[in-house]
Motif scaffolding. Structure first.
Motif, short mmCIF file in Angstrom:
data_model
loop_
_atom_site.label_atom_id
_atom_site.label_comp_id
_atom_site.label_asym_id
_atom_site.label_seq_id
_atom_site.Cartn_x
_atom_site.Cartn_y
_atom_site.Cartn_z
N LEU A 11 12.52 8.57 -1.27
CA LEU A 11 11.86 7.74 -2.27
C LEU A 11 11.17 6.52 -1.66
CD1 LEU A 11 14.61 7.80 -5.04
CD2 LEU A 11 12.37 8.93 -5.12
N GLY A 12 11.32 6.35 -0.36
CA GLY A 12 10.73 5.19 0.30
C GLY A 12 11.50 3.91 0.05
N LEU A 13 12.77 4.05 -0.32
CA LEU A 13 13.59 2.89 -0.65
C LEU A 13 14.58 2.54 0.46
CD1 LEU A 13 14.37 3.78 -4.38
CD2 LEU A 13 12.59 2.26 -3.48
N CYS A 14 14.50 3.28 1.56
CA CYS A 14 15.41 3.06 2.68
C CYS A 14 14.69 3.54 3.94
CB CYS A 14 16.68 3.88 2.45
SG CYS A 14 17.85 3.90 3.80
N THR A 15 14.73 2.76 4.97
CA THR A 15 14.10 3.17 6.22
C THR A 15 15.07 4.04 7.02
OG1 THR A 15 14.88 1.20 7.38
CG2 THR A 15 12.71 1.07 6.33
N THR A 56 0.73 3.97 -2.95
CA THR A 56 0.48 5.38 -2.61
C THR A 56 1.57 6.27 -3.19
OG1 THR A 56 -0.68 4.72 -0.59
CG2 THR A 56 0.10 6.99 -0.71
N SER A 57 2.82 5.82 -3.11
CA SER A 57 3.92 6.59 -3.69
C SER A 57 3.72 6.79 -5.19
CB SER A 57 5.26 5.89 -3.43
OG SER A 57 5.56 5.87 -2.08
N PHE A 58 3.32 5.73 -5.87
CA PHE A 58 3.04 5.84 -7.30
C PHE A 58 1.95 6.87 -7.56
CE2 PHE A 58 5.56 2.14 -8.24
CZ PHE A 58 5.80 2.20 -9.60
N LEU A 59 0.88 6.80 -6.79
CA LEU A 59 -0.22 7.74 -6.98
C LEU A 59 0.22 9.19 -6.78
CD1 LEU A 59 -3.24 5.96 -5.27
CD2 LEU A 59 -2.95 6.43 -7.71
N VAL A 60 0.98 9.43 -5.74
CA VAL A 60 1.43 10.79 -5.44
C VAL A 60 2.40 11.27 -6.52
CG1 VAL A 60 2.77 12.17 -3.80
CG2 VAL A 60 1.02 10.60 -2.97
N PHE A 61 3.25 10.39 -7.00
CA PHE A 61 4.24 10.78 -8.01
C PHE A 61 3.57 11.04 -9.36
CE2 PHE A 61 7.53 9.99 -11.17
CZ PHE A 61 8.54 10.82 -10.69
N VAL A 62 2.69 10.15 -9.79
CA VAL A 62 2.09 10.25 -11.13
C VAL A 62 0.86 11.16 -11.14
CG1 VAL A 62 1.03 8.90 -12.98
CG2 VAL A 62 3.00 7.99 -11.76
N SER A 97 9.38 -7.30 -6.23
CA SER A 97 9.46 -8.76 -6.32
C SER A 97 9.01 -9.43 -5.02
CB SER A 97 10.87 -9.21 -6.68
OG SER A 97 11.78 -8.88 -5.65
N ALA A 98 8.97 -8.67 -3.95
CA ALA A 98 8.53 -9.24 -2.67
C ALA A 98 7.01 -9.44 -2.60
CB ALA A 98 8.97 -8.32 -1.52
N PHE A 99 6.27 -8.79 -3.48
CA PHE A 99 4.81 -8.87 -3.40
C PHE A 99 4.27 -10.03 -4.19
CE2 PHE A 99 5.56 -4.22 -2.87
CZ PHE A 99 5.36 -4.21 -1.51
N LEU A 144 0.83 -1.21 0.00
CA LEU A 144 0.00 0.00 0.00
C LEU A 144 0.86 1.26 0.00
CD1 LEU A 144 -2.85 -1.07 2.44
CD2 LEU A 144 -2.95 -0.88 -0.06
N SER A 145 1.96 1.21 0.70
CA SER A 145 2.87 2.35 0.72
C SER A 145 3.44 2.62 -0.68
CB SER A 145 4.00 2.10 1.71
OG SER A 145 4.94 3.13 1.66
N GLN A 146 3.85 1.56 -1.38
CA GLN A 146 4.39 1.73 -2.73
C GLN A 146 3.31 2.22 -3.70
OE1 GLN A 146 7.56 1.64 -3.89
NE2 GLN A 146 8.02 1.53 -1.72
#
Length: 138
Positions: free
Chosen positions: A102-106, A34-40, A136-138, A30-32
């Motif tokens: 970018l949400g790629l690192c905590t 959401t990131s796509f939605l906000v970016f695009v 790939s984790a999903f 869901l976080s990813q």
């Protein structure tokens, strides 16, 4: 005495729900999304999400690439904003902050700082590698 068992049942359901969400990485997905939605910022977010999830499913079943919201142009632009002096490299701290943004690192993730400055190539490779790992984790 009925209340303690209700509390136990509610606690058990909450624990089961938490375990389910963790097992299937729902919050990360869901976080990813959401990131796509906000970016695009698509005109039709529901349709966009459906298409994105279909692309994700197809990529998992085939050798197609995973959907990325950061293409090479975006990565270059971000790198150039960090490299305002035009030296062709950024500091490790800038690099880590960019990955976090970018949400790629905590915030608590430990990245190895080898003392070298970060080049565009290294930044791009790391962004792409982390995006692929996430999808790939999903």
């Amino acid at each position: 005495m009925a209340q303690p068992s209700n509390k136990k049942a509610r606690g058990s359901r909450e624990l089961q729900a938490k375990e389910y969400l963790e097992k299937h990485q729902i919050m990360e997905l869901l976080s990813q999304l959401t990131s796509f939605l906000v970016f695009v910022r698509p005109k039709d977010p529901r349709e966009y999400l459906i298409i994105l999830l279909e692309r994700l499913r197809l990529a998992k079943r085939t050798d197609l690439i995973y959907p990325y919201f950061m293409n090479n142009t975006n990565i270059l632009s971000m790198f150039e904003m960090m490299d305002s002096s035009g030296r062709g490299c950024v500091s490790f701290m800038q690099y880590k902050e960019a990955l976090k943004n970018l949400g790629l690192c905590t915030a608590d993730e430990v990245l190895k700082d080898d003392g070298h400055m970060i080049t565009l190539e290294k930044f791009r490779d790391e962004v792409n590698k982390r995006m692929e790992k996430i999808w790939s984790a999903f």
